[in-house]
Write a protein that holds these residues in place. Structure first.
Motif, PDB file in Angstrom:
ATOM      1  N   LYS A 125      56.701  49.382  37.022  1.00  0.00           N
ATOM      2  CA  LYS A 125      55.888  48.291  36.298  1.00  0.00           C
ATOM      3  C   LYS A 125      55.605  48.771  34.769  1.00  0.00           C
ATOM      4  O   LYS A 125      55.298  50.123  34.436  1.00  0.00           O
ATOM      5  N   GLN A 126      55.756  47.965  33.707  1.00  0.00           N
ATOM      6  CA  GLN A 126      55.285  48.244  32.421  1.00  0.00           C
ATOM      7  C   GLN A 126      54.034  47.648  32.038  1.00  0.00           C
ATOM      8  O   GLN A 126      53.775  46.225  32.277  1.00  0.00           O
ATOM      9  N   PHE A 127      52.900  48.365  31.430  1.00  0.00           N
ATOM     10  CA  PHE A 127      51.554  47.870  31.053  1.00  0.00           C
ATOM     11  C   PHE A 127      51.829  48.009  29.502  1.00  0.00           C
ATOM     12  O   PHE A 127      52.016  49.016  29.060  1.00  0.00           O
ATOM     13  N   LEU A 128      51.139  47.117  28.721  1.00  0.00           N
ATOM     14  CA  LEU A 128      50.596  47.186  27.474  1.00  0.00           C
ATOM     15  C   LEU A 128      49.124  47.597  27.312  1.00  0.00           C
ATOM     16  O   LEU A 128      48.407  46.776  27.856  1.00  0.00           O
ATOM     17  N   GLU A 144      62.367  42.959  23.970  1.00  0.00           N
ATOM     18  CA  GLU A 144      61.953  42.893  22.387  1.00  0.00           C
ATOM     19  C   GLU A 144      60.861  43.623  22.154  1.00  0.00           C
ATOM     20  O   GLU A 144      60.971  44.401  20.986  1.00  0.00           O
ATOM     21  N   LEU A 145      60.104  43.889  23.013  1.00  0.00           N
ATOM     22  CA  LEU A 145      59.142  45.041  22.762  1.00  0.00           C
ATOM     23  C   LEU A 145      59.320  46.622  22.454  1.00  0.00           C
ATOM     24  O   LEU A 145      58.978  47.347  21.679  1.00  0.00           O
ATOM     25  N   GLU A 146      60.740  46.740  23.090  1.00  0.00           N
ATOM     26  CA  GLU A 146      61.022  48.225  22.812  1.00  0.00           C
ATOM     27  C   GLU A 146      61.830  48.253  21.600  1.00  0.00           C
ATOM     28  O   GLU A 146      61.802  49.410  21.055  1.00  0.00           O
ATOM     29  N   ASN A 147      61.885  47.239  20.660  1.00  0.00           N
ATOM     30  CA  ASN A 147      62.476  47.376  19.421  1.00  0.00           C
ATOM     31  C   ASN A 147      61.323  47.644  18.468  1.00  0.00           C
ATOM     32  O   ASN A 147      61.400  47.849  17.129  1.00  0.00           O
ATOM     33  N   TYR A 148      59.997  47.741  18.944  1.00  0.00           N
ATOM     34  CA  TYR A 148      59.028  47.990  17.837  1.00  0.00           C
ATOM     35  C   TYR A 148      58.264  49.195  18.137  1.00  0.00           C
ATOM     36  O   TYR A 148      58.112  49.810  19.196  1.00  0.00           O
ATOM     37  N   VAL A 149      57.742  49.898  17.020  1.00  0.00           N
ATOM     38  CA  VAL A 149      56.732  51.031  17.295  1.00  0.00           C
ATOM     39  C   VAL A 149      55.327  50.199  17.129  1.00  0.00           C
ATOM     40  O   VAL A 149      54.967  49.679  15.962  1.00  0.00           O
ATOM     41  N   LEU A 150      54.541  50.631  17.997  1.00  0.00           N
ATOM     42  CA  LEU A 150      53.248  50.134  18.445  1.00  0.00           C
ATOM     43  C   LEU A 150      52.202  50.540  17.475  1.00  0.00           C
ATOM     44  O   LEU A 150      52.479  51.839  17.096  1.00  0.00           O
ATOM     45  N   PRO A 151      51.277  49.881  16.752  1.00  0.00           N
ATOM     46  CA  PRO A 151      50.114  50.502  16.036  1.00  0.00           C
ATOM     47  C   PRO A 151      49.383  51.073  16.780  1.00  0.00           C
ATOM     48  O   PRO A 151      49.300  51.337  17.980  1.00  0.00           O
ATOM     49  N   GLU A 152      48.648  52.224  15.965  1.00  0.00           N
ATOM     50  CA  GLU A 152      47.716  53.089  16.599  1.00  0.00           C
ATOM     51  C   GLU A 152      46.753  52.392  17.385  1.00  0.00           C
ATOM     52  O   GLU A 152      46.156  51.429  17.068  1.00  0.00           O
ATOM     53  N   GLY A 153      46.356  52.804  18.684  1.00  0.00           N
ATOM     54  CA  GLY A 153      45.584  52.343  19.583  1.00  0.00           C
ATOM     55  C   GLY A 153      46.037  51.432  20.676  1.00  0.00           C
ATOM     56  O   GLY A 153      45.314  50.894  21.558  1.00  0.00           O
ATOM     57  N   MET A 154      47.460  50.915  20.429  1.00  0.00           N
ATOM     58  CA  MET A 154      48.209  49.988  21.438  1.00  0.00           C
ATOM     59  C   MET A 154      49.450  51.042  21.708  1.00  0.00           C
ATOM     60  O   MET A 154      50.095  51.535  20.888  1.00  0.00           O
ATOM     61  N   TYR A 155      49.546  51.165  23.073  1.00  0.00           N
ATOM     62  CA  TYR A 155      50.700  51.767  23.581  1.00  0.00           C
ATOM     63  C   TYR A 155      51.339  51.239  25.019  1.00  0.00           C
ATOM     64  O   TYR A 155      50.485  50.478  25.601  1.00  0.00           O
ATOM     65  N   THR A 156      52.473  51.647  25.419  1.00  0.00           N
ATOM     66  CA  THR A 156      53.190  51.172  26.616  1.00  0.00           C
ATOM     67  C   THR A 156      52.740  52.121  27.623  1.00  0.00           C
ATOM     68  O   THR A 156      52.610  53.433  27.374  1.00  0.00           O
ATOM     69  N   GLU A 157      52.668  51.796  28.790  1.00  0.00           N
ATOM     70  CA  GLU A 157      52.524  52.781  30.021  1.00  0.00           C
ATOM     71  C   GLU A 157      53.274  52.521  31.112  1.00  0.00           C
ATOM     72  O   GLU A 157      53.149  51.084  31.570  1.00  0.00           O
ATOM     73  N   ASN A 158      54.013  53.443  31.732  1.00  0.00           N
ATOM     74  CA  ASN A 158      54.808  53.026  32.799  1.00  0.00           C
ATOM     75  C   ASN A 158      53.933  53.470  34.289  1.00  0.00           C
ATOM     76  O   ASN A 158      53.466  54.492  34.406  1.00  0.00           O
ATOM     77  N   GLU A 159      54.012  52.433  35.222  1.00  0.00           N
ATOM     78  CA  GLU A 159      53.301  52.816  36.500  1.00  0.00           C
ATOM     79  C   GLU A 159      54.122  52.515  37.647  1.00  0.00           C
ATOM     80  O   GLU A 159      54.972  51.647  37.862  1.00  0.00           O
ATOM     81  N   PRO A 160      54.589  53.480  38.368  1.00  0.00           N
ATOM     82  CA  PRO A 160      55.424  53.657  39.717  1.00  0.00           C
ATOM     83  C   PRO A 160      54.793  52.400  40.472  1.00  0.00           C
ATOM     84  O   PRO A 160      53.886  51.965  40.707  1.00  0.00           O
ATOM     85  N   CYS A 161      55.965  51.621  40.922  1.00  0.00           N
ATOM     86  CA  CYS A 161      55.727  50.459  41.761  1.00  0.00           C
ATOM     87  C   CYS A 161      55.547  50.849  43.378  1.00  0.00           C
ATOM     88  O   CYS A 161      55.728  52.164  43.420  1.00  0.00           O
ATOM     89  N   GLU A 162      55.107  50.340  44.275  1.00  0.00           N
ATOM     90  CA  GLU A 162      54.737  50.952  45.310  1.00  0.00           C
ATOM     91  C   GLU A 162      56.004  51.359  46.435  1.00  0.00           C
ATOM     92  O   GLU A 162      56.045  52.290  47.092  1.00  0.00           O
ATOM     93  N   GLU A 163      57.391  50.860  46.041  1.00  0.00           N
ATOM     94  CA  GLU A 163      58.609  51.330  46.718  1.00  0.00           C
ATOM     95  C   GLU A 163      59.020  52.433  46.010  1.00  0.00           C
ATOM     96  O   GLU A 163      59.878  53.075  46.436  1.00  0.00           O
ATOM     97  N   CYS A 164      58.599  53.217  44.728  1.00  0.00           N
ATOM     98  CA  CYS A 164      58.913  54.404  44.161  1.00  0.00           C
ATOM     99  C   CYS A 164      58.058  55.353  44.195  1.00  0.00           C
ATOM    100  O   CYS A 164      56.817  55.243  44.276  1.00  0.00           O
ATOM    101  N   ASP A 165      58.584  56.822  44.221  1.00  0.00           N
ATOM    102  CA  ASP A 165      57.495  57.757  44.540  1.00  0.00           C
ATOM    103  C   ASP A 165      57.173  58.653  43.101  1.00  0.00           C
ATOM    104  O   ASP A 165      56.501  59.538  43.242  1.00  0.00           O
ATOM    105  N   GLY A 166      57.546  58.233  41.816  1.00  0.00           N
ATOM    106  CA  GLY A 166      57.561  58.803  40.438  1.00  0.00           C
ATOM    107  C   GLY A 166      55.895  58.863  40.073  1.00  0.00           C
ATOM    108  O   GLY A 166      55.105  58.249  40.656  1.00  0.00           O
ATOM    109  N   GLU A 167      55.811  59.809  39.339  1.00  0.00           N
ATOM    110  CA  GLU A 167      54.494  59.991  38.704  1.00  0.00           C
ATOM    111  C   GLU A 167      54.257  59.089  37.766  1.00  0.00           C
ATOM    112  O   GLU A 167      55.284  58.464  36.845  1.00  0.00           O
TER     113      GLU A 167
END
Length: 420
Positions: free
Chosen positions: A152-155, A113-136
């Protein structure tokens, strides 16, 4: 304010008289009077506000400074500006964090559901690799969600986010109840802080360094909804400009050979005309008075170079501000009185009288319609008058002679006993 320290500071006080005119135009409309030219109801003199004149100076500076100079010559008060963004920019450039960002992991059942919205200024999503994967770690500053396996996805709510603006945006977004609760919870937990007095002073200095109109005219930057940058009292101030003689306001009916909608065209059987009105001043010669304070210039970082740009703006600002409504506006005379020192050595009112009292309509001109219908004082006349003023008034610092002060007090003060 490192870049401004190498530029020459003001060492003298200045007073000036600015004479300009308008022909068949509206120099400054009054929104409370249907945008009619401003006029003194008792004397009939035309009025142009100090705000109007400062607006034209700002426009000239913004127009003439090239990209290389823009860093120190930005304009704070301009059309469609969002002032809070400038405050946030100031603290970001100073590396002052106004609070801590809040991060919460997005539940799996809310990601789609969150992917369907453009979030307001000052709020954004951030992806963080989990322990099992090596991406940045990857960021998504535009606020669009990114669904990636094994991440993992963070707001995130930024430390400088405007909480009220985000709350209002969430209301307009109308998400599901569960998503709404999640978004409002993270906004509630955000803890932006107000800057300390020391940080406010740093923000004020940064704003003065980077914005020409702040260091010239001052600004109130203690806004409630954004980081506080304090208040600045500018070294340059104007009076309202007044016309030398009473003005006449002419109203003209005008016709537009078109209409806005099909409905209007049908109502007029294809005639397609729109009537309107336009108000002008046939002719008016206006005089404004101004002051430049060297002590205040020192506080804001306003320099000799800045002052030269200001004089240039007064002389040329009408040339690049043409419009059908304003008719023909022209700068006619700029009289500048440069004092001996920072505090000055003559009272401004006496200097202004040397110009004001000598502006006269020609004997042949019963009704003025051109600048040539007026006689203005020449430099030689004013210089003679200055000598008389300086002979009459002696200044120690910024004070008049003690006997002159006593004379003024004796003539004007009414004691409480006398008043009762």
């Amino acid at each position: 304010m490192a870049e401004l320290k190498n530029r020459k500071a003001l060492e003298n006080r200045y007073d000036f008289v600015y004479v300009f005119d308008v022909k068949d135009g509206n120099p400054n409309g009054d929104p409370d009077a249907g945008n009619l030219p401003r006029v003194d109801a008792e004397t009939g003199q035309g009025i142009v506000t100090d705000v109007c004149l400062k607006r034209k100076v700002r426009n000239f500076v913004e127009l003439t400074k090239n990209e290389q100079d823009k860093d120190n010559f930005k304009i704070y008060i301009k059309e469609k500006a969002v002032l809070g963004k400038f405050h946030i920019e100031a603290f970001e450039n100073l590396n002052i964090k106004l609070g801590e960002e809040i991060r919460k992991e997005i539940p799996d059942d809310l990601k789609d559901e969150l992917e369907n919205y453009v979030l307001p200024e000052g709020m954004y999503t951030e992806n963080e690799p989990c322990e099992e994967c090596d991406g940045e770690k990857r960021e998504n500053p535009e606020g669009m969600g990114i669904k990636t396996e094994n991440e993992k996805q963070f707001l995130v709510v930024a430390s400088n986010a405007n909480k009220e603006a985000i709350k209002n945006y969430i209301k307009e977004l109308k998400p599901t109840k569960k998503l709404s609760e999640f978004l409002n919870k993270i906004v509630k937990d955000a803890r932006p802080r107000t800057p300390t007095s020391e940080e406010t002073d740093k923000g004020k200095s940064w704003m003065c360094e980077n914005f020409y109109d702040i260091r010239a005219f001052g600004a109130v930057m203690s806004l409630k909804s954004v980081p506080n940058c304090g208040q600045v009292r500018g070294p340059i101030q104007f009076t309202f400009a007044r016309s030398v003689d009473p003005i006449v306001i002419s109203e003209h009916s005008i016709t537009r050979m078109a209409v806005a909608t099909e409905k209007e065209a049908k109502e007029q059987s294809g005639d397609n005309r729109t009537m309107g009105r336009k108000s002008t001043v046939p002719y008016g010669l206006y005089v404004a008075y101004g002051f430049v304070s060297a002590p205040l210039a020192k506080q804001t970082g306003f320099t000799e170079d800045d002052l030269e740009l200001f004089w240039e703006a007064l002389i040329n600002m009408f040339e690049n501000d043409r419009s059908a409504a304003r008719g023909l506006m022209s700068a006619r005379k700029l009289y500048v009185f440069k004092h001996r020192d920072k505090l000055g050595n003559a009272p401004a009112d006496k200097l202004f009288d040397l110009v004001k009292l000598k502006i006269r309509k020609n004997d042949a001109a019963t009704v003025a319609r051109n600048f040539s219908d007026y006689n203005l004082p020449q430099k030689e006349e004013i210089e003679k008058g200055i000598k008389k003023v300086l002979a009459e008034y002696s200044r120690t610092g910024a004070q008049r002679k003690e006997e002159e002060i006593e004379k003024v007090l004796d003539e004007n003060i009414i004691t409480l006993e006398e008043k009762i």
